[in-house]
Design a protein around this motif. Structure first.
Motif, PDB file in Angstrom:
ATOM      1  N   GLU A  26      69.025  72.645  58.062  1.00  0.00           N
ATOM      2  CA  GLU A  26      69.447  71.371  59.036  1.00  0.00           C
ATOM      3  C   GLU A  26      69.125  71.671  60.481  1.00  0.00           C
ATOM      4  OE1 GLU A  26      72.829  69.229  58.050  1.00  0.00           O
ATOM      5  OE2 GLU A  26      72.622  69.647  55.988  1.00  0.00           O
ATOM      6  N   THR A  27      68.066  72.509  60.711  1.00  0.00           N
ATOM      7  CA  THR A  27      67.666  72.925  62.012  1.00  0.00           C
ATOM      8  C   THR A  27      66.721  72.084  62.497  1.00  0.00           C
ATOM      9  OG1 THR A  27      68.170  75.354  61.543  1.00  0.00           O
ATOM     10  CG2 THR A  27      67.056  74.886  63.413  1.00  0.00           C
ATOM     11  N   ILE A  40      71.476  72.917  65.032  1.00  0.00           N
ATOM     12  CA  ILE A  40      71.786  72.697  63.752  1.00  0.00           C
ATOM     13  C   ILE A  40      71.847  71.065  64.018  1.00  0.00           C
ATOM     14  CG2 ILE A  40      73.338  72.478  62.023  1.00  0.00           C
ATOM     15  CD1 ILE A  40      73.995  75.326  62.515  1.00  0.00           C
ATOM     16  N   ARG A  43      74.886  69.300  66.201  1.00  0.00           N
ATOM     17  CA  ARG A  43      75.852  70.460  66.573  1.00  0.00           C
ATOM     18  C   ARG A  43      75.163  71.051  67.889  1.00  0.00           C
ATOM     19  NH1 ARG A  43      80.430  71.101  63.309  1.00  0.00           N
ATOM     20  NH2 ARG A  43      80.451  73.176  63.910  1.00  0.00           N
ATOM     21  N   TRP A 117      73.234  81.318  64.303  1.00  0.00           N
ATOM     22  CA  TRP A 117      73.222  79.846  63.473  1.00  0.00           C
ATOM     23  C   TRP A 117      74.575  79.749  62.715  1.00  0.00           C
ATOM     24  CZ3 TRP A 117      73.883  78.693  58.273  1.00  0.00           C
ATOM     25  CH2 TRP A 117      73.381  77.530  57.865  1.00  0.00           C
ATOM     26  N   ARG A 118      75.002  80.729  62.086  1.00  0.00           N
ATOM     27  CA  ARG A 118      76.328  80.679  61.121  1.00  0.00           C
ATOM     28  C   ARG A 118      77.528  80.506  62.432  1.00  0.00           C
ATOM     29  NH1 ARG A 118      76.021  82.440  56.093  1.00  0.00           N
ATOM     30  NH2 ARG A 118      74.135  82.970  55.545  1.00  0.00           N
ATOM     31  N   SER A 120      77.421  78.518  64.657  1.00  0.00           N
ATOM     32  CA  SER A 120      77.283  76.937  64.974  1.00  0.00           C
ATOM     33  C   SER A 120      77.609  76.116  63.690  1.00  0.00           C
ATOM     34  CB  SER A 120      76.280  76.701  65.753  1.00  0.00           C
ATOM     35  OG  SER A 120      76.193  77.290  67.121  1.00  0.00           O
ATOM     36  N   ALA A 121      77.197  76.815  62.636  1.00  0.00           N
ATOM     37  CA  ALA A 121      77.284  75.804  61.534  1.00  0.00           C
ATOM     38  C   ALA A 121      78.526  75.470  60.842  1.00  0.00           C
ATOM     39  CB  ALA A 121      76.518  76.708  60.205  1.00  0.00           C
ATOM     40  N   LEU A 125      77.651  74.355  55.142  1.00  0.00           N
ATOM     41  CA  LEU A 125      76.296  75.013  55.154  1.00  0.00           C
ATOM     42  C   LEU A 125      76.473  76.256  54.999  1.00  0.00           C
ATOM     43  CD1 LEU A 125      74.163  73.119  58.191  1.00  0.00           C
ATOM     44  CD2 LEU A 125      74.241  72.769  55.773  1.00  0.00           C
ATOM     45  N   LEU A 126      77.406  76.963  54.997  1.00  0.00           N
ATOM     46  CA  LEU A 126      77.794  78.343  54.851  1.00  0.00           C
ATOM     47  C   LEU A 126      78.002  78.560  53.377  1.00  0.00           C
ATOM     48  CD1 LEU A 126      80.018  79.147  57.854  1.00  0.00           C
ATOM     49  CD2 LEU A 126      77.603  79.460  57.756  1.00  0.00           C
TER      50      LEU A 126
END
Length: 127
Positions: A26-27, A40, A43, A117-118, A120-121, A125-126
């Motif tokens: 989702e980037t 993201i 985000r 990324w993690r 901000s995710a 999504l994690l």
């Protein structure tokens, strides 16, 4: 007043950064302040291509990846001469690393992008 574009669309280093960043779920890429920012969807950003430092020894880093670094990793990264504290984002826990050297470790760059990324995710999504 719009910011001037501060990157070359045909930059092969940017193409490599894009391929790694945009492979994350989702980037999307958005242009902000004249540079590519990776988000993201809906985000905050998790990476920026290009930056600089401010102060008396202002240095531009046009081929750098700027990412959010975990607090527990930051002291070691700051001691690593490859990293720099970027203007504006540095006080918020972000660091930059130039990625245009022939010996750039792209596995490390992918890990830095993934960790940022993690940060901000959303939880969904994690995995």
């Amino acid at each position: 007043m719009a910011h001037p574009i501060m990157f070359d669309e045909g930059d092969p280093v940017l193409a490599r950064v894009r391929s790694v960043a945009l492979a994350l779920p989702e980037t999307e890429e958005r242009l902000s302040h004249g540079r590519p920012w990776f988000h993201i969807v809906s985000r905050p950003a998790f990476a920026v291509y290009g930056s600089g430092t401010k102060g008396p020894e202002k240095v531009m880093h046009p081929h750098a990846v700027v990412v959010h670094v975990d607090d527990d990793e930051r002291p070691a990264r700051v001691q690593d001469p490859r990293f720099f504290v970027p203007s504006y984002l540095g006080p918020r826990g972000w660091l930059g690393i130039d990625v245009d050297a022939p010996d750039t470790d792209w596995v490390e760059i992918a890990e830095l992008l993934d960790a940022s990324w993690r940060h901000s995710a959303p939880a969904r999504l994690l995995h």
